[in-house]
Scaffold this motif. Structure first.
Motif, PDB file in Angstrom:
ATOM      1  N   ASP A   9       0.825  -1.206   0.000  1.00  0.00           N
ATOM      2  CA  ASP A   9       0.000   0.000   0.000  1.00  0.00           C
ATOM      3  C   ASP A   9       0.862   1.260   0.000  1.00  0.00           C
ATOM      4  N   SER A  10       0.895   1.910  -1.147  1.00  0.00           N
ATOM      5  CA  SER A  10       1.520   3.224  -1.276  1.00  0.00           C
ATOM      6  C   SER A  10       0.590   4.120  -2.075  1.00  0.00           C
ATOM      7  N   PRO A  11       0.400   5.357  -1.649  1.00  0.00           N
ATOM      8  CA  PRO A  11      -0.461   6.261  -2.422  1.00  0.00           C
ATOM      9  C   PRO A  11       0.125   6.598  -3.783  1.00  0.00           C
ATOM     10  N   THR A  12       1.379   6.278  -4.012  1.00  0.00           N
ATOM     11  CA  THR A  12       2.003   6.597  -5.303  1.00  0.00           C
ATOM     12  C   THR A  12       1.788   5.512  -6.353  1.00  0.00           C
ATOM     13  N   PHE A  13       1.284   4.335  -5.978  1.00  0.00           N
ATOM     14  CA  PHE A  13       1.199   3.211  -6.906  1.00  0.00           C
ATOM     15  C   PHE A  13      -0.082   3.295  -7.742  1.00  0.00           C
ATOM     16  N   ARG A  14       0.084   3.207  -9.068  1.00  0.00           N
ATOM     17  CA  ARG A  14      -1.044   3.296  -9.995  1.00  0.00           C
ATOM     18  C   ARG A  14      -1.328   1.988 -10.726  1.00  0.00           C
ATOM     19  N   ALA A  15      -0.336   1.122 -10.830  1.00  0.00           N
ATOM     20  CA  ALA A  15      -0.498  -0.169 -11.505  1.00  0.00           C
ATOM     21  C   ALA A  15       0.738  -0.993 -11.186  1.00  0.00           C
ATOM     22  N   GLY A  16       0.688  -2.263 -11.559  1.00  0.00           N
ATOM     23  CA  GLY A  16       1.841  -3.124 -11.317  1.00  0.00           C
ATOM     24  C   GLY A  16       1.847  -4.318 -12.252  1.00  0.00           C
ATOM     25  N   LEU A  17       3.019  -4.884 -12.435  1.00  0.00           N
ATOM     26  CA  LEU A  17       3.179  -6.109 -13.216  1.00  0.00           C
ATOM     27  C   LEU A  17       3.955  -7.077 -12.336  1.00  0.00           C
ATOM     28  N   TRP A  18       3.285  -8.144 -11.907  1.00  0.00           N
ATOM     29  CA  TRP A  18       3.846  -9.081 -10.929  1.00  0.00           C
ATOM     30  C   TRP A  18       4.361 -10.317 -11.651  1.00  0.00           C
ATOM     31  N   ASP A  19       5.674 -10.478 -11.651  1.00  0.00           N
ATOM     32  CA  ASP A  19       6.322 -11.710 -12.112  1.00  0.00           C
ATOM     33  C   ASP A  19       6.398 -12.631 -10.901  1.00  0.00           C
ATOM     34  N   ARG A  20       5.532 -13.624 -10.870  1.00  0.00           N
ATOM     35  CA  ARG A  20       5.357 -14.418  -9.657  1.00  0.00           C
ATOM     36  C   ARG A  20       6.506 -15.400  -9.404  1.00  0.00           C
ATOM     37  N   ARG A  21       7.200 -15.865 -10.449  1.00  0.00           N
ATOM     38  CA  ARG A  21       8.196 -16.929 -10.270  1.00  0.00           C
ATOM     39  C   ARG A  21       9.600 -16.532 -10.679  1.00  0.00           C
ATOM     40  N   GLY A  22       9.749 -15.422 -11.372  1.00  0.00           N
ATOM     41  CA  GLY A  22      11.025 -15.125 -12.006  1.00  0.00           C
ATOM     42  C   GLY A  22      12.053 -14.435 -11.139  1.00  0.00           C
ATOM     43  N   VAL A  23      11.737 -14.173  -9.866  1.00  0.00           N
ATOM     44  CA  VAL A  23      12.675 -13.490  -8.973  1.00  0.00           C
ATOM     45  C   VAL A  23      12.528 -14.074  -7.569  1.00  0.00           C
ATOM     46  N   ALA A  24      13.670 -14.276  -6.913  1.00  0.00           N
ATOM     47  CA  ALA A  24      13.696 -14.687  -5.512  1.00  0.00           C
ATOM     48  C   ALA A  24      14.407 -13.615  -4.696  1.00  0.00           C
ATOM     49  N   MET A  25      14.097 -13.552  -3.418  1.00  0.00           N
ATOM     50  CA  MET A  25      14.814 -12.681  -2.489  1.00  0.00           C
ATOM     51  C   MET A  25      15.824 -13.530  -1.715  1.00  0.00           C
ATOM     52  N   VAL A  26      17.024 -12.991  -1.518  1.00  0.00           N
ATOM     53  CA  VAL A  26      18.037 -13.677  -0.722  1.00  0.00           C
ATOM     54  C   VAL A  26      18.753 -12.659   0.159  1.00  0.00           C
ATOM     55  N   ASN A  27      19.397 -13.166   1.197  1.00  0.00           N
ATOM     56  CA  ASN A  27      20.369 -12.366   1.932  1.00  0.00           C
ATOM     57  C   ASN A  27      21.678 -12.517   1.169  1.00  0.00           C
ATOM     58  N   PRO A  28      22.145 -11.482   0.478  1.00  0.00           N
ATOM     59  CA  PRO A  28      23.260 -11.674  -0.457  1.00  0.00           C
ATOM     60  C   PRO A  28      24.571 -12.062   0.207  1.00  0.00           C
TER      61      PRO A  28
END
Length: 475
Positions: free
Chosen positions: A184-203
């Motif tokens: 939730d951000s008042p600045t967000f107007r749309a989004g494109l969610w790549d559900r599988r193509g990115v992971a988060m890691v502790n680098p």
């Protein structure tokens, strides 16, 4: 400046008063002790130079392919201390710095590149499990968010293009309400969610885990051992270090932005400094105020873009926007800290998340990205195939370096593989010109990209000319 605006700036800078000028990921009491430096002479089958992801993956995969291969890894400082321990921890499947960049440069093989990228990310996830890498790996995906009307239109057009090409599997277009339901951000107007193509890691933990896995498989790792030069030695090569020398049949160079031991490669990359902030942990109420239950990585759609994500302990990493090229392309520790950029980033953060007013930043840091003119990695060999190298990941190396490691090993073996047959692997980007032309061109490009953001995405004559010669950049 109005009094209210001045007060807001003061509030933003106050949020930085406790920020430590060190990378959050490396500021870890569980940080492993470095391995001893090399003293004396060594010999091996494969010498890997560089203890970031590029070198670590190369050493690990070399041992997995052939457990009997004798592998040595040299690191000039400590494993993971440079880009591998300073990045945002976005581990992307893309090998081409995004699908748009890949389609522009390699349209005939983009399907293969996307397939290889997806397999590479799956292989990273499998390695995390196989080697027990405690690196906070989360396959959450990433949302590209629009903060301006023209960006929302561009996201919709891009999604339609993905559908037309059959590349929209796992991708979801979100309208304003839907994206704000995710974060939730008042600045967000749309989004494109790549559900599988990115992971988060502790680098940093990923780098340290790869080091432990290499040691467990018998790789000899020497830290605080810079490689000084590279010369022929009988049927193989030799690398000199301050206190010794390593002779090897083959050498793989994973030094990225640091001066390559193959000098002709140096003109293909320049350092661009990127900066990031990390907040203190969010309280349950603060986290509830922004949602973010699915923990995706986020990036906005401007040319001067921000990337942001949650850490395992619910801090927000907020980075990007400024990209600083130092005249002469020098890599220096003094460039890792830039308070004027931190103040700018803090202001942008609270514009995005005004409901988090009062949150403070615990860490602020920067580091050099190895940027090349096509914005994705390039590869090659030297000394009649005895040496291979990969560089130029341009900020998307957390995942792509594993692919680069396989390419370097393929090239050293002399095999023709599905990787070495790629045009992306066979061809080089354009080198950067000498100074002052490099600095002038980069400065003009940065100014033009900022102007495009201010003018509804309209690219000026300079950017259109760069597009025509294959040097255009569209974040």
């Amino acid at each position: 400046m109005a009094a209210s605006a001045m007060s807001r700036v003061a509030d933003w800078t106050t949020s930085l008063s406790d920020a430590q000028p060190v990378p959050y990921w490396l500021d870890d009491p569980q940080r492993p002790r470095p391995e001893p430096a090399l003293t004396g002479d060594e010999s091996c089958d494969l010498l890997v130079v560089g203890g970031g992801y590029s070198g670590l993956w190369t050493a690990l995969i070399a041992k997995e392919r052939d457990p009997g291969r004798d592998v040595v890894l040299l690191e000039g400082r400590e494993v993971g201390w440079a880009a591998s321990g300073r990045n945002g921890g976005f581990c992307a499947a893309s090998l081409t710095h995004g699908l748009s960049n890949g389609l522009t440069r390699w349209p005939d093989e983009i399907a293969k590149l996307e397939e290889l990228g997806a397999r590479n990310l799956d292989a990273i996830e499998a390695a995390v499990e196989r080697h027990g890498l405690d690196c906070e790996f989360e396959r959450t995906g990433e949302i590209d968010v629009a903060t301006e009307p023209y960006q929302a239109e561009e996201l919709a057009e891009w999604y339609a293009e993905l559908e037309r090409r059959g590349l929209a599997d796992g991708v979801e277009l979100l309208d304003g309400d839907a994206v704000r339901a995710q974060v939730d951000s008042p600045t967000f107007r749309a989004g494109l969610w790549d559900r599988r193509g990115v992971a988060m890691v502790n680098p940093a933990k990923l780098a340290w885990g790869l080091k432990r896995a290499c040691l467990a498989l018998g790789v000899r790792v020497y830290e605080h051992t810079p490689a000084v030069d590279l010369v022929r030695s009988g049927p193989g090569m030799a690398v000199r270090t301050p206190y010794g020398r390593v002779r090897a049949r083959h050498v793989a160079l994973g030094t990225n932005i640091f001066p390559n031991l193959v000098k002709r490669v140096r003109s293909y990359t320049v350092p661009v400094y990127d900066y990031a902030l990390m907040t203190e942990p969010l309280s349950p109420a603060q986290l509830a105020s922004i949602g973010w239950q699915n923990r995706q990585g986020l990036g906005d759609s401007a040319n001067q873009f921000h990337y942001f994500r949650l850490s395992a302990d619910n801090r927000i990493l907020w980075g990007g926007y400024d990209a600083i090229y130092p005249y002469g392309g020098r890599v220096r520790a003094e460039y890792d800290d830039r308070p004027e950029t931190y103040a700018k980033l803090a202001g942008h953060f609270f514009t995005c998340f005004p409901q988090l007013e009062g949150l403070r930043f615990s860490h602020a840091w920067g580091g050099a990205i190895d940027t090349c003119s096509r914005f994705s990695a390039f590869f090659g060999t030297a000394h009649q195939g005895r040496v291979s190298y990969a560089a130029g990941y341009t900020g998307l190396g957390v995942g792509a370096t594993r692919f680069g490691a396989e390419v370097m090993l393929d090239l050293l073996s002399g095999e023709r593989t599905e990787r070495t047959e790629l045009e992306m692997v066979r061809k080089k980007p354009l080198p950067f010109p000498p100074e002052p032309f490099a600095w002038t061109g980069i400065a003009l490009t940065k100014w033009s990209l900022a102007r495009a953001d201010e003018r509804g995405g309209r690219r000026n004559l300079w950017l259109r000319a760069m597009d025509r010669v294959g040097l255009g950049f569209d974040s």
